[in-house]
Design a protein around this motif. Structure first.
Motif, PDB file in Angstrom:
ATOM      1  N   LEU A  11       0.823  -1.357   0.111  1.00 31.02           N
ATOM      2  CA  LEU A  11      -0.032   0.019   0.020  1.00 31.02           C
ATOM      3  C   LEU A  11       0.669   1.397   0.176  1.00 31.02           C
ATOM      4  O   LEU A  11       1.641   1.502   1.057  1.00 31.02           O
ATOM      5  CB  LEU A  11      -0.832  -0.029   1.039  1.00 31.02           C
ATOM      6  CG  LEU A  11      -1.801  -1.291   1.492  1.00 31.02           C
ATOM      7  CD1 LEU A  11      -2.592  -1.166   2.783  1.00 31.02           C
ATOM      8  CD2 LEU A  11      -2.862  -1.183   0.192  1.00 31.02           C
ATOM      9  N   VAL A  12       0.479   2.252  -1.068  1.00 29.86           N
ATOM     10  CA  VAL A  12       1.537   3.245  -1.189  1.00 29.86           C
ATOM     11  C   VAL A  12       0.623   4.437  -0.972  1.00 29.86           C
ATOM     12  O   VAL A  12      -0.529   4.949  -1.620  1.00 29.86           O
ATOM     13  CB  VAL A  12       2.067   3.376  -2.284  1.00 29.86           C
ATOM     14  CG1 VAL A  12       3.045   4.593  -2.547  1.00 29.86           C
ATOM     15  CG2 VAL A  12       2.962   1.918  -2.842  1.00 29.86           C
ATOM     16  N   VAL A  67      -0.704  -0.964  -4.714  1.00 25.19           N
ATOM     17  CA  VAL A  67      -1.970  -0.079  -4.586  1.00 25.19           C
ATOM     18  C   VAL A  67      -1.378   1.315  -4.346  1.00 25.19           C
ATOM     19  O   VAL A  67      -0.590   1.565  -3.213  1.00 25.19           O
ATOM     20  CB  VAL A  67      -2.808  -0.777  -3.274  1.00 25.19           C
ATOM     21  CG1 VAL A  67      -4.157   0.396  -3.391  1.00 25.19           C
ATOM     22  CG2 VAL A  67      -3.164  -2.011  -3.391  1.00 25.19           C
ATOM     23  N   GLY A  68      -1.854   2.233  -4.924  1.00 24.12           N
ATOM     24  CA  GLY A  68      -1.552   3.529  -4.701  1.00 24.12           C
ATOM     25  C   GLY A  68      -2.739   4.623  -4.627  1.00 24.12           C
ATOM     26  O   GLY A  68      -3.690   4.359  -5.236  1.00 24.12           O
ATOM     27  N   HIS A  69      -2.786   5.361  -3.628  1.00 23.17           N
ATOM     28  CA  HIS A  69      -3.612   6.619  -3.327  1.00 23.17           C
ATOM     29  C   HIS A  69      -3.043   7.862  -3.896  1.00 23.17           C
ATOM     30  O   HIS A  69      -2.001   8.084  -3.339  1.00 23.17           O
ATOM     31  CB  HIS A  69      -4.320   6.639  -1.949  1.00 23.17           C
ATOM     32  CG  HIS A  69      -4.924   7.586  -1.575  1.00 23.17           C
ATOM     33  ND1 HIS A  69      -4.662   9.039  -0.972  1.00 23.17           N
ATOM     34  CD2 HIS A  69      -6.282   7.881  -2.063  1.00 23.17           C
ATOM     35  CE1 HIS A  69      -5.442   9.671  -0.960  1.00 23.17           C
ATOM     36  NE2 HIS A  69      -6.635   9.336  -1.601  1.00 23.17           N
ATOM     37  N   SER A  70      -3.890   8.502  -4.605  1.00 23.34           N
ATOM     38  CA  SER A  70      -3.583  10.007  -5.222  1.00 23.34           C
ATOM     39  C   SER A  70      -2.249  10.001  -5.428  1.00 23.34           C
ATOM     40  O   SER A  70      -2.105   9.274  -6.629  1.00 23.34           O
ATOM     41  CB  SER A  70      -3.677  10.907  -3.719  1.00 23.34           C
ATOM     42  OG  SER A  70      -3.714  12.165  -3.976  1.00 23.34           O
ATOM     43  N   VAL A  88      -1.929  -3.565 -10.551  1.00 25.83           N
ATOM     44  CA  VAL A  88      -2.002  -2.362  -9.826  1.00 25.83           C
ATOM     45  C   VAL A  88      -3.250  -1.717  -9.630  1.00 25.83           C
ATOM     46  O   VAL A  88      -4.230  -1.820 -10.447  1.00 25.83           O
ATOM     47  CB  VAL A  88      -0.851  -1.327 -10.976  1.00 25.83           C
ATOM     48  CG1 VAL A  88      -0.993  -0.102 -10.266  1.00 25.83           C
ATOM     49  CG2 VAL A  88       0.336  -2.104 -11.031  1.00 25.83           C
ATOM     50  N   VAL A  89      -3.702  -1.165  -8.349  1.00 29.18           N
ATOM     51  CA  VAL A  89      -4.651  -0.773  -7.983  1.00 29.18           C
ATOM     52  C   VAL A  89      -4.451   0.822  -7.691  1.00 29.18           C
ATOM     53  O   VAL A  89      -3.689   1.122  -6.941  1.00 29.18           O
ATOM     54  CB  VAL A  89      -5.301  -1.572  -6.946  1.00 29.18           C
ATOM     55  CG1 VAL A  89      -6.822  -0.849  -6.620  1.00 29.18           C
ATOM     56  CG2 VAL A  89      -5.441  -3.000  -7.055  1.00 29.18           C
ATOM     57  N   TYR A  90      -5.380   1.651  -8.348  1.00 32.14           N
ATOM     58  CA  TYR A  90      -5.495   2.815  -8.248  1.00 32.14           C
ATOM     59  C   TYR A  90      -6.567   3.373  -7.148  1.00 32.14           C
ATOM     60  O   TYR A  90      -7.834   2.969  -7.596  1.00 32.14           O
ATOM     61  CB  TYR A  90      -5.736   3.594  -9.471  1.00 32.14           C
ATOM     62  CG  TYR A  90      -4.299   3.354 -10.345  1.00 32.14           C
ATOM     63  CD1 TYR A  90      -3.193   4.298 -10.362  1.00 32.14           C
ATOM     64  CD2 TYR A  90      -4.186   2.509 -11.125  1.00 32.14           C
ATOM     65  CE1 TYR A  90      -2.159   4.117 -10.995  1.00 32.14           C
ATOM     66  CE2 TYR A  90      -3.203   2.176 -11.942  1.00 32.14           C
ATOM     67  CZ  TYR A  90      -2.091   3.102 -11.876  1.00 32.14           C
ATOM     68  OH  TYR A  90      -1.000   2.678 -12.795  1.00 32.14           O
ATOM     69  N   ILE A  91      -6.663   4.021  -6.319  1.00 32.58           N
ATOM     70  CA  ILE A  91      -7.639   4.511  -5.537  1.00 32.58           C
ATOM     71  C   ILE A  91      -7.543   6.050  -5.311  1.00 32.58           C
ATOM     72  O   ILE A  91      -6.866   6.748  -4.865  1.00 32.58           O
ATOM     73  CB  ILE A  91      -7.197   3.952  -3.804  1.00 32.58           C
ATOM     74  CG1 ILE A  91      -7.167   2.567  -3.821  1.00 32.58           C
ATOM     75  CG2 ILE A  91      -8.667   4.380  -2.928  1.00 32.58           C
ATOM     76  CD1 ILE A  91      -8.192   1.708  -4.265  1.00 32.58           C
ATOM     77  N   ALA A  92      -8.648   6.372  -6.278  1.00 36.18           N
ATOM     78  CA  ALA A  92      -8.695   8.139  -6.358  1.00 36.18           C
ATOM     79  C   ALA A  92      -7.536   8.778  -6.681  1.00 36.18           C
ATOM     80  O   ALA A  92      -6.887   9.436  -6.090  1.00 36.18           O
ATOM     81  CB  ALA A  92      -9.190   8.695  -5.087  1.00 36.18           C
ATOM     82  N   ALA A 220     -10.938  -2.369   0.386  1.00 32.19           N
ATOM     83  CA  ALA A 220     -10.283  -3.816   0.594  1.00 32.19           C
ATOM     84  C   ALA A 220     -10.696  -4.614  -0.384  1.00 32.19           C
ATOM     85  O   ALA A 220     -10.060  -5.689  -0.990  1.00 32.19           O
ATOM     86  CB  ALA A 220     -10.413  -4.135   1.902  1.00 32.19           C
ATOM     87  N   LYS A 221     -12.158  -4.445  -0.867  1.00 38.58           N
ATOM     88  CA  LYS A 221     -12.882  -5.346  -1.667  1.00 38.58           C
ATOM     89  C   LYS A 221     -12.221  -5.303  -3.034  1.00 38.58           C
ATOM     90  O   LYS A 221     -12.127  -6.311  -3.788  1.00 38.58           O
ATOM     91  CB  LYS A 221     -14.315  -4.906  -1.487  1.00 38.58           C
ATOM     92  CG  LYS A 221     -15.283  -5.872  -2.634  1.00 38.58           C
ATOM     93  CD  LYS A 221     -16.596  -5.508  -2.517  1.00 38.58           C
ATOM     94  CE  LYS A 221     -17.359  -6.435  -3.478  1.00 38.58           C
ATOM     95  NZ  LYS A 221     -18.893  -5.814  -3.592  1.00 38.58           N
ATOM     96  N   LEU A 222     -12.111  -4.220  -3.478  1.00 33.61           N
ATOM     97  CA  LEU A 222     -11.222  -4.005  -4.943  1.00 33.61           C
ATOM     98  C   LEU A 222      -9.872  -4.661  -4.928  1.00 33.61           C
ATOM     99  O   LEU A 222      -9.471  -5.162  -5.786  1.00 33.61           O
ATOM    100  CB  LEU A 222     -11.181  -2.602  -5.167  1.00 33.61           C
ATOM    101  CG  LEU A 222     -10.776  -2.338  -6.809  1.00 33.61           C
ATOM    102  CD1 LEU A 222     -11.685  -2.831  -7.795  1.00 33.61           C
ATOM    103  CD2 LEU A 222     -10.726  -0.755  -7.074  1.00 33.61           C
ATOM    104  N   ILE A 223      -9.277  -4.377  -3.970  1.00 37.00           N
ATOM    105  CA  ILE A 223      -7.774  -4.930  -3.774  1.00 37.00           C
ATOM    106  C   ILE A 223      -7.929  -6.427  -3.825  1.00 37.00           C
ATOM    107  O   ILE A 223      -6.892  -7.040  -4.786  1.00 37.00           O
ATOM    108  CB  ILE A 223      -7.178  -4.521  -2.390  1.00 37.00           C
ATOM    109  CG1 ILE A 223      -7.004  -2.974  -2.596  1.00 37.00           C
ATOM    110  CG2 ILE A 223      -5.896  -5.008  -2.480  1.00 37.00           C
ATOM    111  CD1 ILE A 223      -6.340  -2.224  -1.309  1.00 37.00           C
ATOM    112  N   GLU A 224      -8.854  -7.094  -3.155  1.00 37.98           N
ATOM    113  CA  GLU A 224      -8.921  -8.473  -3.128  1.00 37.98           C
ATOM    114  C   GLU A 224      -9.432  -9.002  -4.474  1.00 37.98           C
ATOM    115  O   GLU A 224      -9.042 -10.088  -4.826  1.00 37.98           O
ATOM    116  CB  GLU A 224      -9.819  -8.990  -1.935  1.00 37.98           C
ATOM    117  CG  GLU A 224      -9.319  -8.653  -0.547  1.00 37.98           C
ATOM    118  CD  GLU A 224      -9.943  -9.196   0.713  1.00 37.98           C
ATOM    119  OE1 GLU A 224     -11.052  -9.861   0.579  1.00 37.98           O
ATOM    120  OE2 GLU A 224      -9.652  -8.923   1.725  1.00 37.98           O
TER     121      GLU A 224
END
Length: 231
Positions: A11-12, A67-70, A88-92, A220-224
């Motif tokens: 998580l970043v 996973v990265g936020h912003s 790779v997961v992008y959170i907003a 967490a649901k999207l990461i999983e």
């Protein structure tokens, strides 16, 4: 399970904050059996943040969901080409193309978009106006925590904003994107455009820029979902 299956998550965090905001997401992922590493990137320069993230990837067991936020989205775009990264997961998050940076992506905001209350740089670092932090960054976070986040800001290096991605991970790795539909830092239309360009699997969730704090379950649901390789 596809070949992107992974049991490790890295998580970043983004600018103005540290890794502690991931606590709720961390607790869910740990309970569900994932190995989780939270990167404490200094947000001084993209190169420094990528180096810290790559060390975290190296020490994580097996394949990794990154996973990265912003601004963390810029970091994971650059670091995510690592062979251990399965997705790779992008959170907003910013999802830049080659040659793009946060600075280039925010240069021309769409008409009517919220303007983040970023104060003028001091010694090469940026901060958000504490009085406006909650409304712009964390409108759906409980007030006491939003105040703490405002008062514990990590200065964000101008050099980090100007760091350009060389070869974005989303071009070579499966990607997922969570759009925060009430975001006042990165306009939701910009999030959708970046997600579409990356051909990411997209979910939209009501939430502020700090959706990872206010709605850890959805994040967490999207990461999983990514960890099991499901689009």
């Amino acid at each position: 399970m596809s070949n992107t299956a992974a049991k490790s998550v890295v998580l970043v965090h983004g600018g103005f904050v540290d890794g502690s905001g991931w606590d709720g997401v961390y607790q869910i992922l740990k309970k569900d059996g994932y190995d989780v590493t939270i990167v404490q990137n200094p947000t001084t320069s993209l190169a420094d943040d990528v180096a810290v993230t790559k060390r975290a990837i190296a020490t994580a067991p097996g394949n990794v969901i990154l996973v990265g936020h912003s601004y963390g989205g810029v970091v994971v775009s650059e670091a995510g080409t690592d062979p251990k990264v399965a997705g790779v997961v992008y959170i907003a998050a910013f999802a830049p193309d080659a040659g793009e940076s946060v600075s280039t992506l925010i240069a021309n905001p769409p008409p009517g978009a919220s303007v983040p209350p970023i104060l003028p740089p001091v010694d090469g670092f940026l901060m958000l106006d504490k009085e406006k932090f909650a409304a712009s960054f964390a409108a759906d976070v409980r007030p006491s925590l939003a105040s703490f986040m405002a008062d514990s800001q990590v200065p964000w290096g101008v050099a980090a904003l100007e760091g350009k991605v060389t070869a974005p991970a989303w071009k070579v790795k499966p990607s997922w994107y969570l759009v925060a539909t009430d975001d006042r830092m990165i306009p939701p239309p910009a999030q959708r455009n970046m997600a579409s360009r990356a051909q990411a699997t997209v979910v939209e969730v009501p939430g502020s820029h700090a959706v990872y704090v206010s709605n850890p379950g959805a994040v967490a649901k999207l990461i999983e979902q990514a960890a099991t390789g499901k689009n």
